[in-house]
Design an enzyme around this catalytic site. Structure first.
Site, short mmCIF file in Angstrom:
data_model
loop_
_atom_site.label_atom_id
_atom_site.label_comp_id
_atom_site.label_asym_id
_atom_site.label_seq_id
_atom_site.Cartn_x
_atom_site.Cartn_y
_atom_site.Cartn_z
CG ASP A 93 -0.22 -0.25 2.52
OD1 ASP A 93 0.97 0.13 2.62
OD2 ASP A 93 -0.82 -0.82 3.44
CG ASP A 120 1.00 4.21 4.74
OD1 ASP A 120 -0.14 3.89 4.34
OD2 ASP A 120 1.69 3.51 5.49
CG ASP A 148 9.31 2.36 12.62
OD1 ASP A 148 9.69 2.93 11.57
OD2 ASP A 148 8.44 1.47 12.61
#
Length: 441
Positions: free
Chosen positions: A60, A62, A140
């Site tokens: 996907d 983002d 992260d």
């Protein structure tokens, strides 16, 4: 945790990187252009950018933007806002959803304490908005922190991500232990990314994985279940399993006593995961039910043995053991009943397959194929199951045994005693005793 100091951003113009709009979904491009037209900065970010650079087809796309969630919703009529811990915008295009996040800043910049809530080091709410430079240090891993800016198609790297991608290295942004304490699920993401993309985990990023697994006990069970599914059913299950064992994280997902897994249990799990990986690679469907049945098979046998010591019947022992094991599992992962119930059926069919009774009825059972596949995996380490496996293999291929009622022989080949058909009330007739609905073996 003090924010890491960022070096000046490395900005690659379109002519110096390989990302093409032709490989970005039309829906994601519509959102990027729509935000840019409305006067906001909009960037493709995260796994989509990383995978495009690594030559992997993104799952996907983002988007990160300078627009607030309410401004995103005002820009797109097909937008819904979700989440409290992280406020996000979902822009819907039929079955496709493009997730849009507003640039985030450090918690100490919160104007309202409800926007940033902490429990010790752990983030409970994170809705403090900022700039792209502030947003990057909230991410992260470096490989997830590249920005593809739609206004000029430039690739922006604030944290040395391009070098890490070239070296196929996984590294946290900032202090690894502090980042894992903020969100313990990051430990599972480290394993998943290393397994999926064949990345080596940098030593400083790796070291806390051996010590901080207990933090996963504070994560909601439903969130852990979602992460476990991504780890084991996304086509890289064998490698994920190996890394979970290596870092002693498996115990926090399944009650397996991971440090004491015996060779046969390990073989069964690896075989099931290899089969799952192969199905994913060929585009075939997979379900958590089958893996759940495999992963919990030995705990089920141990629970049955404990029940039998109490002097109960085999049926009752199985029934109570099944309840015990599934309850124990749900204390760790919140597995939906749509997966636990089929797993329980796969278990209960194992003894019926071994007894080799009523083949036509068994072949029509909705869980027969999954139960047969499970028997196949078991037979690879239990040779005494091979006659039963051969029997059901023959029946599926149409090479059924000769009509001497071999289909109704016991597991040892002997013919069972036939029951005398009782005359009297027909099933379902008024006053008749209803048929049993046992869920035993």
């Amino acid at each position: 945790m003090p924010d890491p100091v960022l070096d000046p951003a490395l900005i690659l113009p379109r002519s110096e990187h390989s990302i093409s709009r032709a490989n970005i979904s039309k829906s994601a491009l519509n959102v990027l252009y729509g935000l840019h037209k409305a006067g906001y900065e909009a960037c493709l970010v995260g796994g989509g950018v990383r995978d495009l650079l690594l030559g992997v087809t993104p799952k996907d796309f983002d988007i990160a933007t300078s627009a607030s969630p309410d401004q995103v919703r005002a820009t797109f009529r097909n937008c819904r806002l979700i989440g409290r811990r992280f406020r996000l915008a979902h822009v819907h295009y039929g079955p496709e959803i493009v997730e849009v996040a507003t640039y985030r800043a450090s918690h100490d910049k919160a104007e309202d304490q409800d926007d940033a809530r902490l429990d010790g080091d752990r983030i409970l709410r994170d809705n403090v908005y900022g700039t792209r430079e502030e947003d990057v240090i909230r991410r992260d891993f470096t490989v997830n922190a590249l920005y593809y800016r739609i206004e000029d198609f430039a690739l922006i790297d604030h944290v040395g991500a391009l070098e890490d991608i070239a070296l196929r290295r996984l590294r946290t942004i900032g202090d690894p232990e502090a980042r894992y304490r903020e969100d313990p699920v990051r430990m599972l993401r480290a394993v998943r990314l290393a397994a999926k993309l064949d990345l080596s985990i940098e030593l400083a990023t790796e070291a806390p994985l051996f010590e901080l697994g207990y933090l996963l006990e504070t994560v909601p069970q439903s969130r852990l279940f979602d992460e476990a599914v991504k780890l084991l059913l996304s086509g890289h299950g064998v490698r994920s399993y190996e890394l979970l064992l290596q870092y002693r994280l498996l115990d926090y997902l399944f009650p397996l006593e991971a440090t004491q897994i015996d060779p046969e249990r390990d073989r069964l799990i690896r075989a099931a995961l290899a089969n799952t990986d192969q199905r994913v690679a060929t585009g075939l469907p997979v379900t958590p039910s089958f893996l759940l049945a495999v992963l919990l098979w030995d705990p089920l046998q141990e629970a049955v043995a404990r029940q039998l010591v109490r002097g109960v019947s085999e049926h009752e022992a199985f029934f109570h053991a099944q309840e015990e094991v599934l309850r124990m599992q749900n204390d760790i992962l919140a597995v939906p009943k749509r997966f636990t119930l089929p797993a329980a059926e796969i278990w209960s069919l194992q003894s019926r397959l071994v007894r080799r009774r009523q083949p036509e009825r068994m072949l029509s059972h909705p869980r027969f194929r999954a139960a047969y596949d499970f028997l196949l995996l078991r037979a690879q380490g239990e040779p005494d199951l091979m006659p039963s496996l051969d029997f059901w293999t023959a029946h599926q291929s149409g090479a059924t045994p000769s009509p001497v009622n071999e289909a109704e022989t016991d597991a040892d080949g002997s013919a069972p005693r036939r029951r005398r058909r009782r005359r009297g009330r027909r099933r379902g007739a008024p006053g008749a005793t209803p048929p049993p609905t046992s869920v035993g073996p």
